[in-house]
Design a protein around this motif. Structure first.
Motif, PDB file in Angstrom:
ATOM      1  N   HIS A  38      37.299 -18.855 -11.319  1.00  0.00           N
ATOM      2  CA  HIS A  38      37.193 -20.239 -11.774  1.00  0.00           C
ATOM      3  C   HIS A  38      38.019 -21.058 -10.791  1.00  0.00           C
ATOM      4  O   HIS A  38      39.167 -20.719 -10.503  1.00  0.00           O
ATOM      5  N   VAL A  39      37.417 -22.125 -10.269  1.00  0.00           N
ATOM      6  CA  VAL A  39      38.111 -22.970  -9.306  1.00  0.00           C
ATOM      7  C   VAL A  39      38.439 -24.307  -9.955  1.00  0.00           C
ATOM      8  O   VAL A  39      37.561 -24.979 -10.493  1.00  0.00           O
ATOM      9  N   VAL A  40      39.718 -24.655  -9.896  1.00  0.00           N
ATOM     10  CA  VAL A  40      40.182 -25.954 -10.373  1.00  0.00           C
ATOM     11  C   VAL A  40      40.255 -26.858  -9.149  1.00  0.00           C
ATOM     12  O   VAL A  40      41.013 -26.591  -8.218  1.00  0.00           O
ATOM     13  N   GLU A  41      39.420 -27.891  -9.147  1.00  0.00           N
ATOM     14  CA  GLU A  41      39.435 -28.831  -8.030  1.00  0.00           C
ATOM     15  C   GLU A  41      40.580 -29.810  -8.190  1.00  0.00           C
ATOM     16  O   GLU A  41      40.872 -30.271  -9.293  1.00  0.00           O
ATOM     17  N   TYR A  42      41.215 -30.139  -7.074  1.00  0.00           N
ATOM     18  CA  TYR A  42      42.300 -31.122  -7.090  1.00  0.00           C
ATOM     19  C   TYR A  42      41.693 -32.503  -7.276  1.00  0.00           C
ATOM     20  O   TYR A  42      40.954 -32.997  -6.435  1.00  0.00           O
ATOM     21  N   LEU A  43      41.975 -33.110  -8.411  1.00  0.00           N
ATOM     22  CA  LEU A  43      41.511 -34.464  -8.719  1.00  0.00           C
ATOM     23  C   LEU A  43      42.709 -35.267  -9.201  1.00  0.00           C
ATOM     24  O   LEU A  43      43.062 -35.224 -10.382  1.00  0.00           O
ATOM     25  N   PRO A  44      43.380 -35.987  -8.298  1.00  0.00           N
ATOM     26  CA  PRO A  44      44.569 -36.740  -8.722  1.00  0.00           C
ATOM     27  C   PRO A  44      44.201 -37.862  -9.683  1.00  0.00           C
ATOM     28  O   PRO A  44      43.143 -38.477  -9.566  1.00  0.00           O
ATOM     29  N   ASP A  58      49.260 -34.865 -10.594  1.00  0.00           N
ATOM     30  CA  ASP A  58      48.479 -33.664 -10.321  1.00  0.00           C
ATOM     31  C   ASP A  58      48.442 -32.816 -11.591  1.00  0.00           C
ATOM     32  O   ASP A  58      49.455 -32.279 -12.014  1.00  0.00           O
ATOM     33  N   LEU A  59      47.281 -32.734 -12.214  1.00  0.00           N
ATOM     34  CA  LEU A  59      47.126 -31.973 -13.451  1.00  0.00           C
ATOM     35  C   LEU A  59      46.522 -30.591 -13.210  1.00  0.00           C
ATOM     36  O   LEU A  59      46.087 -29.950 -14.153  1.00  0.00           O
ATOM     37  N   CYS A  60      46.509 -30.151 -11.962  1.00  0.00           N
ATOM     38  CA  CYS A  60      45.868 -28.878 -11.625  1.00  0.00           C
ATOM     39  C   CYS A  60      46.478 -27.700 -12.372  1.00  0.00           C
ATOM     40  O   CYS A  60      45.770 -26.832 -12.847  1.00  0.00           O
ATOM     41  N   SER A  61      47.820 -27.658 -12.463  1.00  0.00           N
ATOM     42  CA  SER A  61      48.435 -26.503 -13.135  1.00  0.00           C
ATOM     43  C   SER A  61      48.055 -26.433 -14.593  1.00  0.00           C
ATOM     44  O   SER A  61      47.795 -25.354 -15.115  1.00  0.00           O
ATOM     45  N   GLU A  62      48.001 -27.597 -15.249  1.00  0.00           N
ATOM     46  CA  GLU A  62      47.608 -27.612 -16.655  1.00  0.00           C
ATOM     47  C   GLU A  62      46.151 -27.173 -16.818  1.00  0.00           C
ATOM     48  O   GLU A  62      45.818 -26.411 -17.716  1.00  0.00           O
ATOM     49  N   ARG A  63      45.292 -27.676 -15.937  1.00  0.00           N
ATOM     50  CA  ARG A  63      43.875 -27.299 -15.999  1.00  0.00           C
ATOM     51  C   ARG A  63      43.685 -25.816 -15.683  1.00  0.00           C
ATOM     52  O   ARG A  63      42.860 -25.145 -16.285  1.00  0.00           O
ATOM     53  N   ALA A  64      44.472 -25.294 -14.753  1.00  0.00           N
ATOM     54  CA  ALA A  64      44.389 -23.870 -14.423  1.00  0.00           C
ATOM     55  C   ALA A  64      44.849 -23.025 -15.614  1.00  0.00           C
ATOM     56  O   ALA A  64      44.235 -22.000 -15.934  1.00  0.00           O
TER      57      ALA A  64
END
Length: 144
Positions: A38-44, A58-64
């Motif tokens: 599963h790839v979480v795209e960086y979307l600031p 950056d919400l990437c860690s939460e989404r991951a």
């Protein structure tokens, strides 16, 4: 052709579990191993609405974390080992292709969403993977 290792790109929306089950069944049918990505795209996200004045969040860690939990639960429910799931942050197509090279998968399984109207003009993950992969690609039809 008999496939030995499948790599399935799994999304977190409701059809993601359907993809996981289809990939599991394909792998079992071939007697192949299965890796999931599963790839979480960086979307600031700009909290102030003005990118010049605020630092994007950056919400990437939460989404991951959400993806690992959700897809992990699907793995548990469908008799799959969570250790074969990798959640990465990056651009979707390049990360899927990198995972294919690292796992030496000989079949990539991706979901395909039918496109209508203007959306048919834009590039999607399944097209990017199909045109750039060095192995076979199977697109699973996903309902709208």
């Amino acid at each position: 052709m008999i496939y030995k290792h499948l790599l399935a790109a799994i999304e977190t929306h409701d059809e993601g579990e359907k993809m996981l089950v289809k990939a599991r069944d394909l792998a079992r049918g071939f007697g192949a191993s299965l890796s999931l990505i599963h790839v979480v795209e960086y979307l600031p996200i700009d909290p102030a609405g003005d990118a010049l004045l605020a630092t994007p969040i950056d919400l990437c860690s939460e989404r991951a974390g959400f993806a690992e939990t959700r897809i992990g639960e699907w793995c548990d429910r469908n008799d799959l080992d969570r250790s074969f799931l990798r959640v990465v942050i990056g651009s979707i197509t390049p990360e899927i292709l990198r995972a294919q090279q690292e796992t030496q998968a000989d079949l990539i399984v991706v979901g395909h969403h039918p496109r209508h109207g203007l959306s048919a003009l834009f590039s999607y993950t399944d097209d990017g993977v199909l045109h750039r992969a060095s192995c076979d690609v199977l697109a699973i039809h996903l309902d709208d």
